[in-house]
Design a protein around this motif. Structure first.
Motif, PDB file in Angstrom:
ATOM      1  N   GLU A  96     -23.336   1.026  14.794  1.00 19.65           N
ATOM      2  CA  GLU A  96     -22.296  -0.010  14.732  1.00 19.65           C
ATOM      3  C   GLU A  96     -21.995  -0.659  16.092  1.00 19.65           C
ATOM      4  N   GLU A 154     -22.172  -4.686  16.938  1.00 16.87           N
ATOM      5  CA  GLU A 154     -21.032  -5.421  17.493  1.00 16.87           C
ATOM      6  C   GLU A 154     -21.360  -6.076  18.832  1.00 16.87           C
ATOM      7  N   GLU A 164     -21.098 -10.103  19.272  1.00 18.81           N
ATOM      8  CA  GLU A 164     -20.273 -10.646  20.353  1.00 18.81           C
ATOM      9  C   GLU A 164     -21.073 -11.600  21.238  1.00 18.81           C
ATOM     10  N   HIS A 189     -18.615  -6.138   8.259  1.00 14.59           N
ATOM     11  CA  HIS A 189     -19.599  -7.068   8.813  1.00 14.59           C
ATOM     12  C   HIS A 189     -20.321  -7.908   7.761  1.00 14.59           C
TER      13      HIS A 189
END
Length: 118
Positions: free
Chosen positions: A31, A35, A39, A71
């Protein structure tokens, strides 16, 4: 660990190789990589290569559900490369739970999967 990751920040592609059974700890590794890419790149693409994959441990099932919910709009495409009928079936079952476009490829078609993601 049943998961190996490679993040490509130039293309927004996360390569995920899984084998054996996924654990909760695998998601603690997976995860953050997702991320970081989101980003940096916005929507991302995932190449999921399954080799000798045996599913999820119970703790990982819950992590997978939470991940998919969080997500579902962040992943543009998912190419799943697998070896078994249940993995192909799994790719069809996942479709209603994400906004991502998902396509299954048989083992040995990883180049086709990469082309589809590009």
């Amino acid at each position: 660990m049943a998961i190996v990751l490679h993040e490509d920040f130039d293309t927004g592609l996360l390569e995920v190789k899984v084998s054996d059974k996924l654990s909760k700890e695998d998601y603690e590794h997976f995860e953050p990589a997702v991320e970081r890419l989101i980003e940096s790149c916005g929507k991302i693409k995932i190449l999921l290569e399954m080799h000798d994959f045996h599913g999820w441990e119970m703790g990982a099932v819950w992590e997978d559900i939470k991940f998919a919910t969080k997500h579902c709009r962040d992943i543009e495409k998912i190419a799943m490369v697998g070896e078994t009928k249940w993995e192909k079936w799994m790719s069809a079952i996942c479709k209603p739970f994400t906004m991502s476009t998902i396509k299954y490829f048989d083992a040995g078609q990883d180049q086709e999967a990469r082309q589809w993601l590009a």
